[in-house]
Design an enzyme around this catalytic site. Sequence first.
Site, short mmCIF file in Angstrom:
data_model
loop_
_atom_site.label_atom_id
_atom_site.label_comp_id
_atom_site.label_asym_id
_atom_site.label_seq_id
_atom_site.Cartn_x
_atom_site.Cartn_y
_atom_site.Cartn_z
N ASP A 143 -26.14 23.37 53.94
CA ASP A 143 -25.46 24.06 52.84
C ASP A 143 -25.99 25.46 52.59
OD1 ASP A 143 -23.88 21.63 51.10
OD2 ASP A 143 -25.54 20.99 52.37
N ASP A 180 -21.76 22.26 55.95
CA ASP A 180 -21.42 23.27 54.94
C ASP A 180 -22.04 24.62 55.28
OD1 ASP A 180 -19.86 21.47 53.63
OD2 ASP A 180 -21.03 21.41 51.80
N TYR A 194 -19.00 28.33 53.32
CA TYR A 194 -18.32 28.29 52.02
C TYR A 194 -17.15 29.27 51.97
CZ TYR A 194 -21.83 25.09 50.28
OH TYR A 194 -22.62 23.97 50.11
N ASN A 225 -18.00 18.96 54.10
CA ASN A 225 -16.69 19.03 53.45
C ASN A 225 -16.14 20.44 53.40
OD1 ASN A 225 -19.02 18.94 51.48
ND2 ASN A 225 -17.44 19.77 50.13
N HIS A 234 -22.54 14.09 43.20
CA HIS A 234 -22.29 13.35 44.46
C HIS A 234 -23.00 12.00 44.48
CE1 HIS A 234 -20.37 16.94 45.80
NE2 HIS A 234 -21.46 17.62 46.03
N HIS A 237 -27.10 19.87 46.51
CA HIS A 237 -27.77 21.17 46.57
C HIS A 237 -29.15 21.10 45.92
CE1 HIS A 237 -23.44 22.98 46.70
NE2 HIS A 237 -23.76 22.31 47.78
#
Length: 372
Positions: free
Chosen positions: A25, A52, A55, A100, A211, A240
Amino acid sequence: MGQSQVYNFTLPKASFPVNIGVMADPGQTYNTSVMLDHLRATNPELVLLVGDFTYADEWLTLETRLPDGLKYTYQPKWDTWSRLFQPLLSHVPVIHTNGNHEIEQQPSGVRNTAYNYRFPTPQKSSEAPTTFTGTTKSNPYTNLYYSVELPGVFKSISLTSYSIDQKENGFNKEQEQYKWLEQELKNTDRTKTPWLVVLVHAPWYNTYATHFKENECMRQMYEWLMIKYNVDMMLFGHVHAYERVKPINNYKVDECGPVHITIGDGGNVEGTYKDFIDTVNPRPAYCDNPNSGKQFPSYQPQKCLTYQDGQYCFKQQPDWSAYREPSFGHGNLELMNATHAKWTWTKNQWPAFNVADEVIIVRKDKEVGSCG
């Protein structure tokens, strides 16, 4: 038209020790830059990126965030991300899995197009990628699962929980990825690749409110394979923040289970998740009414509910949660030899390093099926 610069990298040596950088991420912010500076300073021979990436689906233009309720993806963000990561990824090989934010579904229903074009992996019965298409209903797993071996050292397996097949049909043993994984684990020779690491974007165990238990259906279907075939470590992103989980099996500390690491703290634009499920106030409504399914997002709507001591949400930090902290950072996995590895988590604190969590992981040779 001028030519692009040509870069090269050296594969890690097929012997111990091996230093592996780990992140998830990351996005592309100031915090990402700090994380990258710290990670590069550790001189990793290989990088694991647990989903991820860019973004891009959060941006309307180069500088304008996407308004709530609007679905769009600003593709030049893939280019700006690539330039930000070029000093690292132009010289260090990367093993990755999709998250995602790589779905980026088009009106036609095609998904993962940018991810598949930019980060292709070997396809069925091929030594190198031959197609670079997105995923579709007729081919729902293109580029979304694969394995990589560093002979004599370790095998990495990347899996998805975001296939169209999984979204529409849930998780079952007849699906392409499941059948491939079971055979892949069965065929793994631990005398040739002692360490076995699995990458999945959404965590199976998570004590943060965001989540929470989101990927429970995948855990219920797949976890027994991790136990049977003695997987050593599982790496996740999505949340995160940072969390290290002790060897675990079905919500119990179990030396037969893998160590779980959630490291979705790479610096992305959404910020860190600061609320733990056992301390957040007010408690999420789904804690008292999990059957509502409101905790499951549209990109992963499968609803599987589990309760511990009669409760859906934890009321205190579970004993299996060894360390957790909502800070940006990165990890390093040093495979020291066939039985010992050192894991460190360094959180962002410019300009000095701040190793906040460190542990030695000891693997023991076990017969397949001796656990579980």
